[in-house]
Every structure is written in C-alpha cells, then in structure tokens.
Design a protein around this motif. Structure first.
Motif, PDB file in Angstrom:
ATOM      1  N   PHE A 272       0.786  -1.227   0.000  1.00  0.00           N
ATOM      2  CA  PHE A 272       0.000   0.000   0.000  1.00  0.00           C
ATOM      3  C   PHE A 272       0.825   1.287   0.000  1.00  0.00           C
ATOM      4  N   PRO A 273       1.929   1.400   0.767  1.00  0.00           N
ATOM      5  CA  PRO A 273       2.664   2.669   0.747  1.00  0.00           C
ATOM      6  C   PRO A 273       3.136   3.074  -0.638  1.00  0.00           C
ATOM      7  N   VAL A 274       3.280   2.093  -1.550  1.00  0.00           N
ATOM      8  CA  VAL A 274       3.685   2.381  -2.927  1.00  0.00           C
ATOM      9  C   VAL A 274       2.473   2.506  -3.850  1.00  0.00           C
ATOM     10  N   THR A 275       1.553   1.544  -3.763  1.00  0.00           N
ATOM     11  CA  THR A 275       0.454   1.490  -4.739  1.00  0.00           C
ATOM     12  C   THR A 275      -0.690   2.440  -4.419  1.00  0.00           C
ATOM     13  N   ARG A 276      -0.946   2.687  -3.136  1.00  0.00           N
ATOM     14  CA  ARG A 276      -2.050   3.539  -2.674  1.00  0.00           C
ATOM     15  C   ARG A 276      -3.399   3.090  -3.247  1.00  0.00           C
ATOM     16  N   THR A 277      -3.588   1.795  -3.402  1.00  0.00           N
ATOM     17  CA  THR A 277      -4.848   1.267  -3.907  1.00  0.00           C
ATOM     18  C   THR A 277      -5.240   0.037  -3.108  1.00  0.00           C
ATOM     19  N   GLY A 278      -6.515  -0.303  -3.140  1.00  0.00           N
ATOM     20  CA  GLY A 278      -7.008  -1.500  -2.473  1.00  0.00           C
ATOM     21  C   GLY A 278      -8.395  -1.830  -2.984  1.00  0.00           C
ATOM     22  N   GLU A 279      -8.838  -3.057  -2.708  1.00  0.00           N
ATOM     23  CA  GLU A 279     -10.136  -3.528  -3.196  1.00  0.00           C
ATOM     24  C   GLU A 279     -11.140  -3.615  -2.066  1.00  0.00           C
TER      25      GLU A 279
ATOM     26  N   ARG B 296     -20.110  11.456  -3.578  1.00  0.00           N
ATOM     27  CA  ARG B 296     -20.148  11.564  -2.122  1.00  0.00           C
ATOM     28  C   ARG B 296     -21.567  11.757  -1.596  1.00  0.00           C
ATOM     29  N   ASP B 297     -21.733  11.407  -0.326  1.00  0.00           N
ATOM     30  CA  ASP B 297     -22.956  11.748   0.379  1.00  0.00           C
ATOM     31  C   ASP B 297     -22.923  13.244   0.678  1.00  0.00           C
ATOM     32  N   THR B 298     -24.087  13.827   0.905  1.00  0.00           N
ATOM     33  CA  THR B 298     -24.143  15.262   1.190  1.00  0.00           C
ATOM     34  C   THR B 298     -23.628  15.583   2.590  1.00  0.00           C
ATOM     35  N   GLU B 299     -23.674  14.602   3.498  1.00  0.00           N
ATOM     36  CA  GLU B 299     -23.213  14.818   4.875  1.00  0.00           C
ATOM     37  C   GLU B 299     -21.868  14.137   5.072  1.00  0.00           C
ATOM     38  N   PRO B 300     -20.815  14.890   5.430  1.00  0.00           N
ATOM     39  CA  PRO B 300     -19.499  14.275   5.628  1.00  0.00           C
ATOM     40  C   PRO B 300     -19.518  13.279   6.788  1.00  0.00           C
ATOM     41  N   ILE B 301     -18.655  12.293   6.694  1.00  0.00           N
ATOM     42  CA  ILE B 301     -18.521  11.346   7.790  1.00  0.00           C
ATOM     43  C   ILE B 301     -17.715  11.970   8.926  1.00  0.00           C
ATOM     44  N   ARG B 302     -17.857  11.392  10.114  1.00  0.00           N
ATOM     45  CA  ARG B 302     -17.042  11.784  11.261  1.00  0.00           C
ATOM     46  C   ARG B 302     -16.158  10.609  11.639  1.00  0.00           C
ATOM     47  N   VAL B 303     -14.874  10.871  11.825  1.00  0.00           N
ATOM     48  CA  VAL B 303     -13.908   9.796  11.998  1.00  0.00           C
ATOM     49  C   VAL B 303     -13.036  10.065  13.222  1.00  0.00           C
ATOM     50  N   THR B 304     -12.823   9.036  14.013  1.00  0.00           N
ATOM     51  CA  THR B 304     -11.814   9.082  15.075  1.00  0.00           C
ATOM     52  C   THR B 304     -10.922   7.854  14.922  1.00  0.00           C
ATOM     53  N   GLY B 305      -9.665   8.004  15.321  1.00  0.00           N
ATOM     54  CA  GLY B 305      -8.731   6.891  15.293  1.00  0.00           C
ATOM     55  C   GLY B 305      -7.997   6.694  13.987  1.00  0.00           C
ATOM     56  N   ALA B 306      -8.190   7.594  13.011  1.00  0.00           N
ATOM     57  CA  ALA B 306      -7.572   7.394  11.695  1.00  0.00           C
ATOM     58  C   ALA B 306      -6.067   7.638  11.715  1.00  0.00           C
ATOM     59  N   GLU B 307      -5.596   8.570  12.550  1.00  0.00           N
ATOM     60  CA  GLU B 307      -4.169   8.906  12.541  1.00  0.00           C
ATOM     61  C   GLU B 307      -3.316   7.693  12.883  1.00  0.00           C
ATOM     62  N   ALA B 308      -3.724   6.936  13.900  1.00  0.00           N
ATOM     63  CA  ALA B 308      -2.958   5.755  14.286  1.00  0.00           C
ATOM     64  C   ALA B 308      -3.010   4.678  13.201  1.00  0.00           C
ATOM     65  N   VAL B 309      -4.148   4.582  12.511  1.00  0.00           N
ATOM     66  CA  VAL B 309      -4.262   3.592  11.439  1.00  0.00           C
ATOM     67  C   VAL B 309      -3.373   3.984  10.259  1.00  0.00           C
ATOM     68  N   ARG B 310      -3.305   5.281   9.943  1.00  0.00           N
ATOM     69  CA  ARG B 310      -2.405   5.739   8.870  1.00  0.00           C
ATOM     70  C   ARG B 310      -0.974   5.277   9.135  1.00  0.00           C
ATOM     71  N   SER B 311      -0.515   5.465  10.350  1.00  0.00           N
ATOM     72  CA  SER B 311       0.838   5.032  10.698  1.00  0.00           C
ATOM     73  C   SER B 311       0.975   3.522  10.580  1.00  0.00           C
ATOM     74  N   PHE B 312      -0.066   2.804  10.968  1.00  0.00           N
ATOM     75  CA  PHE B 312      -0.048   1.341  10.962  1.00  0.00           C
ATOM     76  C   PHE B 312       0.024   0.780   9.543  1.00  0.00           C
ATOM     77  N   ILE B 313      -0.502   1.532   8.554  1.00  0.00           N
ATOM     78  CA  ILE B 313      -0.447   1.067   7.159  1.00  0.00           C
ATOM     79  C   ILE B 313       0.708   1.704   6.393  1.00  0.00           C
ATOM     80  N   GLY B 314       1.615   2.333   7.136  1.00  0.00           N
ATOM     81  CA  GLY B 314       2.867   2.785   6.524  1.00  0.00           C
ATOM     82  C   GLY B 314       2.909   4.212   6.043  1.00  0.00           C
ATOM     83  N   LEU B 315       1.959   5.056   6.501  1.00  0.00           N
ATOM     84  CA  LEU B 315       1.916   6.451   6.096  1.00  0.00           C
ATOM     85  C   LEU B 315       2.203   7.349   7.288  1.00  0.00           C
TER      86      LEU B 315
END
Length: 219
Positions: free
Chosen positions: A104-111, A196-215
């Motif tokens: 993923f850190p190279v391809t930036r894609t997933g299914e 996109r949906d008209t209402e944005p999503i609300r997200v918590t915990g993404a920063e730690a996951v970004r690091s976990f997937i190599g970003l």
C-alpha cells in the motif's frame, strides 16, 4: 501499560455516517458478526463471493468467519492487509465493510468488499456504508484509487458500485463454485468519480491507522 488499540490501531477506528457506524472488528464485534452470518446473507442457490465461504454448514460458518478475521489481524502489515470494519445500525451489527491492499505505501490502492445480513438488504444501507468507506479511504487513509468487482449475475452489488461512482474495467472468467464458471466485472473508483454523500462522515482513530499502514500520521 499498552492497550489493545496501541497493539492493533484498527480497534480504535470509529466512523459515523448518518445513522450508520463502522468500527474496527474487536472480538466482541466478531461474535455479533458471526451470529449475523449464521442467519443468512444470500439465497443458498446463489453465490456472490469469489470464495464460497457462506456455503459452510451451520455452526462451521461462524467458526470460519471468526478464524478468517483473526488470521487477517495476525498478519496485518503495510505490504499486505485487510482492514475490516463492523457496520452498526441502532446498536446492532448488520454487516461488514472492508478493504484489502498489498504494498500500500507504494500502490495507494485496495479492493473493497462488503456484505449485509439478509434482513438489512434492499434499504440503501449497502450504498451508504460503501460511500462512508470510500470517503474514509480517500480523505483519511491516503488511498488514491479503490477497486472492486462483482459477478454479472449480482446486479445489487453492481448497482451499489455504480451509485458510488465506480467505473467498469475488464470482465474476467472466474471459477466460483466447483465446476462453475462465472463472469466477474472489475470496477475502479478515483476521487474524481466518487459520488459523495451530502453529509461528511465523522472519523476518530484514523491517525494511528495511517501510521499502521505505513503512512505519516497526519494527512
């Protein structure tokens, strides 16, 4: 002392999209997901999945589902991961939504892949959870492309992909069940085609996951 979220950051991922929630699959949520799978996902005469995992006998299906998610958790790395989330409505687990990626850190894609319990199908929930997942991936987790696929005899899944903005690519001939060939439609989504949906999503915990997937932790 370390917490479970410290050891496996997807446990701390929480997405809110209108009335839907998506959460990292803890063991408690896996139990609910297994019970839901045992109640049925599709007509037994049909098979929407590449690997016919839902054909397992009663009882065995729940064990197989749990073992699959435990196995993916144990081998999770930036070079090969499945990020699976429980989809929750009114406090009940109603399905699962995930993405699988390699290098993923190279391809930036997933299914992407997903399923809903039968009692929750036909209500627009599949579209809502896929939109929420794609927004999470593009806006919070560094994805630049998202792919998917569905058999040509699965119009419901293809319809969800079309509503979200996926574009068709190649059709492949795939062995589905023993002795059965099926035509599989490839699909691709980019930020430019994403509906996109008209209402944005609300997200918590993404920063730690970004690091976990190599970003980097910050987008």
């Amino acid at each position: 002392m370390s917490t479970l979220v410290d050891l496996f950051p997807p446990f701390g991922l929480h997405v809110r999209a209108g009335s839907l929630e998506m959460r990292g699959l803890t063991d408690e949520l896996i139990l609910e997901l297994c019970d839901l799978a045992e109640k049925g996902i599709h007509d037994p005469a049909e098979m929407p999945f590449y690997f016919p995992w839902t054909a397992a006998p009663a009882g065995e299906l729940a064990r197989n589902t749990a073992a699959y998610h435990w196995g993916k958790r144990s081998t999770f790395s930036p070079d090969d991961f499945c990020l699976d989330l429980a989809v929750i409505l009114d406090g009940r687990v109603i399905g699962a939504q995930g993405v699988a990626a390699k290098h993923f850190p190279v391809t930036r894609t997933g299914e992407t892949g997903s399923w809903l319990g039968r009692e929750f199908q036909g209500r627009g929930l599949g579209t809502a959870m896929r939109r929420a997942m794609c927004e999470l991936l593009f806006d919070h987790l560094g994805f630049e492309e998202i792919t998917s696929a569905a058999f040509l005899d699965n119009p419901a899944s293809l319809g969800v992909s079309r509503k979200v903005g996926y574009r068709p690519t190649a059709v492949s001939r795939i062995k589905r069940r023993e002795g059965e060939m099926a035509l599989n439609q490839g699909l691709v989504l980019t930020p430019e085609t994403f509906v996109r949906d008209t209402e944005p999503i609300r997200v918590t915990g993404a920063e730690a996951v970004r690091s976990f997937i190599g970003l980097d932790a910050v987008a």
